[in-house]
Design a protein around this motif. Structure first.
Motif, PDB file in Angstrom:
ATOM      1  N   ALA A 134       2.941 -25.961   3.503  1.00 15.25           N
ATOM      2  CA  ALA A 134       2.085 -24.766   3.810  1.00 15.25           C
ATOM      3  C   ALA A 134       2.333 -24.077   5.266  1.00 15.25           C
ATOM      4  CB  ALA A 134       0.594 -24.854   3.448  1.00 15.25           C
ATOM      5  N   TRP A 135       2.169 -25.170   6.089  1.00 11.56           N
ATOM      6  CA  TRP A 135       2.415 -24.666   7.559  1.00 11.56           C
ATOM      7  C   TRP A 135       3.705 -24.418   7.782  1.00 11.56           C
ATOM      8  CZ3 TRP A 135      -0.598 -22.955  11.026  1.00 11.56           C
ATOM      9  CH2 TRP A 135      -2.241 -23.240  10.883  1.00 11.56           C
ATOM     10  N   SER A 136       4.779 -25.174   7.218  1.00  8.59           N
ATOM     11  CA  SER A 136       6.226 -24.981   7.712  1.00  8.59           C
ATOM     12  C   SER A 136       6.469 -23.628   6.892  1.00  8.59           C
ATOM     13  CB  SER A 136       7.015 -26.068   6.841  1.00  8.59           C
ATOM     14  OG  SER A 136       6.971 -27.366   7.407  1.00  8.59           O
ATOM     15  N   THR A 137       6.169 -23.200   5.747  1.00  4.79           N
ATOM     16  CA  THR A 137       6.336 -21.868   5.018  1.00  4.79           C
ATOM     17  C   THR A 137       5.983 -20.717   6.019  1.00  4.79           C
ATOM     18  OG1 THR A 137       6.429 -22.977   3.138  1.00  4.79           O
ATOM     19  CG2 THR A 137       6.164 -20.585   2.845  1.00  4.79           C
ATOM     20  N   GLY A 138       4.453 -21.025   6.410  1.00  7.78           N
ATOM     21  CA  GLY A 138       3.958 -19.871   7.208  1.00  7.78           C
ATOM     22  C   GLY A 138       4.465 -19.674   8.401  1.00  7.78           C
ATOM     23  N   LEU A 139       4.955 -20.883   9.056  1.00  8.67           N
ATOM     24  CA  LEU A 139       5.601 -20.678  10.475  1.00  8.67           C
ATOM     25  C   LEU A 139       6.913 -19.921  10.377  1.00  8.67           C
ATOM     26  CD1 LEU A 139       4.830 -24.368  11.818  1.00  8.67           C
ATOM     27  CD2 LEU A 139       3.947 -22.155  12.800  1.00  8.67           C
ATOM     28  N   GLY A 140       7.577 -19.921   9.232  1.00 11.00           N
ATOM     29  CA  GLY A 140       8.661 -18.915   9.286  1.00 11.00           C
ATOM     30  C   GLY A 140       8.634 -17.507   9.270  1.00 11.00           C
TER      31      GLY A 140
END
Length: 215
Positions: A134-140
């Motif tokens: 979730a965090w990796s997706t949002g950080l993009g």
């Protein structure tokens, strides 16, 4: 003679509406993406703190392999997006496609190893798996916004392809950024939870980005 006068008047009216446009230069787009990626890493450092194990020899070689592949994919895909803003003959995205195909070896290997060992529960029971995804997706999102702004300045022809590679690049940047703070370096965790954001972001990019840059 009257026809010439009408024609000239029409041309004068059209010319009056013209305004000089500053040409876009690729180094400006590269700088924009690099800055967005560095800011994303900075946000991760402020929120979680970077994992120093990668500098003290604690990291598994798979850690460097995974994030090296993700970094190359991010660079190749972002460059493809920047080039799409300036359509030209011979403008291909082979580098990004091959990088994405190579990255596919990680989840494939991870899933096969889990299947052979009968330990799919290890993937499901990963306490940080979905959080990393979730965090990796949002950080993009920051890098995605930078690339969308660049596409809007240009004239991309293949909007679906531009959207897909925007998502791939953004997902890879987000995954690498979070990975610098994630100390879990097992194959199932890296091969699934840190690669899945790239796939999801690619799908979202294909659906959303064309509506934002259509011209």
């Amino acid at each position: 003679m009257s026809m010439n006068r009408v024609s000239n008047s029409l041309l004068d009216d059209l010319a009056a509406d013209l305004a000089p446009v500053q040409p876009i230069r690729q180094w400006q787009g590269i700088s924009l993406v690099v800055v967005s990626a560095l800011v994303t890493v900075g946000l991760v450092d402020l929120a979680e703190g970077l994992w120093h194990g990668m500098l003290t020899g604690e990291a598994n070689p798979l850690f460097f392999l995974t994030y090296g592949m993700l970094g190359l994919l991010a660079a190749a895909s972002a460059l493809a997006v920047l080039r799409m803003a300036q359509p030209r003959i011979g403008n291909t995205q082979d580098g990004a496609r091959w990088s994405f195909a190579m990255l596919g070896l990680l989840p494939t290997t991870a899933l096969v190893s889990l299947a052979v060992g009968g330990s799919f529960a290890q993937l499901v029971d990963d306490p940080y798996g979905f959080e990393c995804f979730a965090w990796s997706t949002g950080l993009g999102l920051l890098s995605a916004a930078a690339m969308v702004l660049w596409l809007r300045r240009g004239a991309p022809v293949s909007l679906n392809a531009a959207g897909t590679f925007t998502g791939v690049a953004a997902g890879a940047i987000g995954s690498v950024s979070l990975g610098l703070a994630c100390p879990i370096d097992t194959l199932p965790h890296l091969g699934v939870w840190h690669v899945l954001p790239v796939v999801v972001a690619a799908l979202l990019g294909r659906l959303i980005v064309p509506t934002l840059v259509r011209w």
